[in-house]
Scaffold this active site. Structure first.
Site, PDB file in Angstrom:
ATOM      1  N   ASN A  10      -6.621 -27.471  -3.639  1.00 14.33           N
ATOM      2  CA  ASN A  10      -6.610 -27.581  -5.102  1.00 14.33           C
ATOM      3  C   ASN A  10      -5.237 -27.121  -5.581  1.00 14.33           C
ATOM      4  O   ASN A  10      -4.953 -25.926  -5.621  1.00 14.33           O
ATOM      5  CB  ASN A  10      -7.721 -26.682  -5.665  1.00 14.33           C
ATOM      6  CG  ASN A  10      -7.789 -26.721  -7.176  1.00 14.33           C
ATOM      7  OD1 ASN A  10      -6.965 -27.362  -7.831  1.00 14.33           O
ATOM      8  ND2 ASN A  10      -8.766 -26.025  -7.726  1.00 14.33           N
ATOM      9  N   ARG A  87      -8.749 -31.822  -4.752  1.00  8.48           N
ATOM     10  CA  ARG A  87      -9.260 -31.854  -6.118  1.00  8.48           C
ATOM     11  C   ARG A  87      -8.216 -32.523  -7.005  1.00  8.48           C
ATOM     12  O   ARG A  87      -7.039 -32.146  -6.995  1.00  8.48           O
ATOM     13  CB  ARG A  87      -9.509 -30.442  -6.614  1.00  8.48           C
ATOM     14  CG  ARG A  87      -9.927 -30.449  -8.062  1.00  8.48           C
ATOM     15  CD  ARG A  87     -10.033 -29.056  -8.608  1.00  8.48           C
ATOM     16  NE  ARG A  87     -10.441 -29.121  -9.991  1.00  8.48           N
ATOM     17  CZ  ARG A  87      -9.955 -28.329 -10.944  1.00  8.48           C
ATOM     18  NH1 ARG A  87      -9.046 -27.433 -10.666  1.00  8.48           N
ATOM     19  NH2 ARG A  87     -10.378 -28.445 -12.169  1.00  8.48           N
ATOM     20  N   HIS A 176     -14.972 -30.673 -14.977  1.00  5.41           N
ATOM     21  CA  HIS A 176     -15.885 -29.803 -14.218  1.00  5.41           C
ATOM     22  C   HIS A 176     -16.996 -30.616 -13.542  1.00  5.41           C
ATOM     23  O   HIS A 176     -18.050 -30.063 -13.216  1.00  5.41           O
ATOM     24  CB  HIS A 176     -16.584 -28.757 -15.120  1.00  5.41           C
ATOM     25  CG  HIS A 176     -15.694 -27.693 -15.655  1.00  5.41           C
ATOM     26  ND1 HIS A 176     -15.867 -27.154 -16.912  1.00  5.41           N
ATOM     27  CD2 HIS A 176     -14.636 -27.050 -15.119  1.00  5.41           C
ATOM     28  CE1 HIS A 176     -14.956 -26.216 -17.124  1.00  5.41           C
ATOM     29  NE2 HIS A 176     -14.182 -26.137 -16.049  1.00  5.41           N
ATOM     30  N   ARG A 237      -8.770 -21.326 -24.772  1.00  5.74           N
ATOM     31  CA  ARG A 237      -8.856 -22.594 -25.526  1.00  5.74           C
ATOM     32  C   ARG A 237      -9.844 -22.457 -26.669  1.00  5.74           C
ATOM     33  O   ARG A 237     -10.910 -21.865 -26.511  1.00  5.74           O
ATOM     34  CB  ARG A 237      -9.319 -23.731 -24.607  1.00  5.74           C
ATOM     35  CG  ARG A 237      -8.331 -24.068 -23.527  1.00  5.74           C
ATOM     36  CD  ARG A 237      -8.813 -25.252 -22.696  1.00  5.74           C
ATOM     37  NE  ARG A 237      -8.335 -25.124 -21.336  1.00  5.74           N
ATOM     38  CZ  ARG A 237      -9.041 -25.426 -20.249  1.00  5.74           C
ATOM     39  NH1 ARG A 237     -10.264 -25.921 -20.362  1.00  5.74           N
ATOM     40  NH2 ARG A 237      -8.527 -25.267 -19.055  1.00  5.74           N
ATOM     41  N   GLU A 381     -17.453 -25.532  -5.714  1.00  5.84           N
ATOM     42  CA  GLU A 381     -16.727 -26.804  -5.828  1.00  5.84           C
ATOM     43  C   GLU A 381     -16.095 -27.202  -4.497  1.00  5.84           C
ATOM     44  O   GLU A 381     -16.030 -28.383  -4.158  1.00  5.84           O
ATOM     45  CB  GLU A 381     -15.685 -26.700  -6.942  1.00  5.84           C
ATOM     46  CG  GLU A 381     -16.363 -26.601  -8.307  1.00  5.84           C
ATOM     47  CD  GLU A 381     -15.437 -26.170  -9.433  1.00  5.84           C
ATOM     48  OE1 GLU A 381     -14.936 -27.046 -10.131  1.00  5.84           O
ATOM     49  OE2 GLU A 381     -15.233 -24.948  -9.601  1.00  5.84           O
TER      50      GLU A 381
END
Ligand code: AMP
Length: 395
Positions: A10, A87, A176, A237, A381
């Site tokens: 990743n 990823r 996600h 965010r 993940e």
């Protein structure tokens, strides 16, 4: 056939997270992080079994870091790697699932980079370096967006002029996906329900957070949109704001688009509301100590989350369970409890003891008798990326 090993990579703009996934072992034989790449402080950290080590790799770029970590991965894999899973953040509309990487795939990931200018170029750097270093090894890209390509058009379209969608790809994509897919499948496994006949609400709550409605193994709606800024309040965010905020700040404060963008992505959310931190654990402790900003951030986070889950319920024909995951979802019994207090119409009620027990990797059902099912399911993940990679190798 011996159990196969997949290296999962990743890549961020200055980091590489990696894990070696063995198809028959629950724990990763090797995992680690190369960070501050491109700087004099570049460093590689890894854990091989129980042993933790670090190595300074000053000025190493992504390729140099991968050159260092490959021998580690090969050794941990007993000399044989079967594939690499990457990823990739944005697959646009082009990718509806994971795919073996070839030149056409690389071109499509480059095209999608205009939708994720911060993430896709870093992901590509990692893929290109890994392909140059291991040309004989099958490599697969797994997209954060692909799982959500099953959303119906009425869920993914914005109510803006049609040409913006047709000519410029302006629509909701969602992110996600790997996590929402993984935890919904695990929830089905843990409860003995068939994936293809089960309905879930999932809440991935980490530094970035999103909710998802999943019907029979397919995403039907999710809270993130064109970019990961839409939806819930997150670490830094803002999540949803009035779209006219841009205009208001430009007119009244003379802000540029870049300033607004930076504020909404990096200075808002829990950090902006609390004036203290983007980290929920810190905020939880500060709230108990009486910090008003931390308390407000906590309350906004839970209320917005509850509202989003209630909205997602529109996409479900019935509810088999609500699943919490991600660093916050897996560890904060307080967030889970406060969020459900806002969902009284759904008759959610928690078993306080079970809610307190399901932390630090413990999965389970946490509802009280008579309540719809509520679960904590740790996400993984890396494992999902390895599963997708192995599935493509088998095909
Ligand atoms: P992630 O991005 O999934 O690694 O999640 C990171 C977030 O999880 C951070 O905001 C952490 O503070 C939060 N987190 C981890 N443990 C806890 C905890 N025990 N209570 C509240 N938040 C936590």
């Amino acid at each position: 056939m011996p159990a196969r090993n997949i290296l999962v990579i990743n890549c961020g703009s200055s980091s590489i997270k990696f894990a070696l996934v063995n198809e028959e072992q629950a724990a990763f034989p090797l995992q680690g992080l190369a960070e501050r790449l491109g700087s004099p402080e570049a460093v590689l950290h890894w854990q091989l079994g129980e042993a933790k080590e670090s190595l300074d790799i000053p000025h190493a770029d992504h390729r140099a870091a991968l050159e260092r970590l490959l021998p580690l991965a090969q050794e941990a894999a007993g000399g044989h790697l079967d594939g690499i899973g990457h990823r990739v953040v944005h697959g646009g509309e082009h990718f509806t699932g994971s795919t073996l990487i070839d030149d056409a795939v690389l071109d499509a990931v480059r095209t999608a980079a205009q939708l994720a200018p911060l993430h896709n170029p870093a992901n590509l750097t990692g893929i290109e370096a890994a392909m140059a270093l291991f040309p004989g090894l099958p490599q697969v890209s797994v997209f954060d967006t692909a799982f959500h390509q099953t959303m119906p058009e009425y869920a993914y379209r914005y109510a803006v002029p049609e040409f913006l969608y047709r000519e410029h790809g302006v629509r909701r994509y969602g992110f996600h996906g790997t996590s929402h897919l993984y935890v919904s499948k695990r929830a089905a496994e843990l409860t003995g329900l068939p994936v293809n006949d089960s309905c879930w609400l999932t809440a991935h709550l980490g530094n970035g957070s999103s909710t998802c409605a999943i019907v029979n193994g397919e995403s039907r709606d999710t809270s993130m949109g064109l970019t990961p800024l839409e939806g819930l309040a997150m670490g830094t965010r803002s999540g949803d704001v009035d779209p006219n905020l841009h205009n208001y700040l430009a007119r009244n404060l003379g802000w540029t688009l870049d300033q607004v963008d930076r504020m909404l992505n990096h200075e808002s959310g829990l950090k902006g509301l609390s004036g203290l931190s983007n980290d929920m654990r810190t905020l939880y402790e500060a709230r108990i100590a009486g910090h008003a900003g931390a308390s407000l951030a906590f309350e906004v986070f839970c209320y917005r989350l509850a509202k989003s889950l209630a909205g997602m319920a529109c996409a479900l024909p019935r509810l088999d369970g609500l699943v919490f995951t991600g660093g916050i979802g897996e560890n904060s019994s307080a967030i889970r409890a406060r969020t459900l207090e806002h969902l009284k119409l759904f008759n959610f009620k928690l078993d306080d003891e079970a809610n307190a027990r399901c932390i630090r990797g413990v999965a389970g059902e946490i509802q009280a008798t008579g309540s719809p099912r509520v679960m904590v399911v740790p996400t993984n993940e890396e494992r999902q990326i390895a599963i997708d990679t192995l599935t493509l190798l088998d095909a």
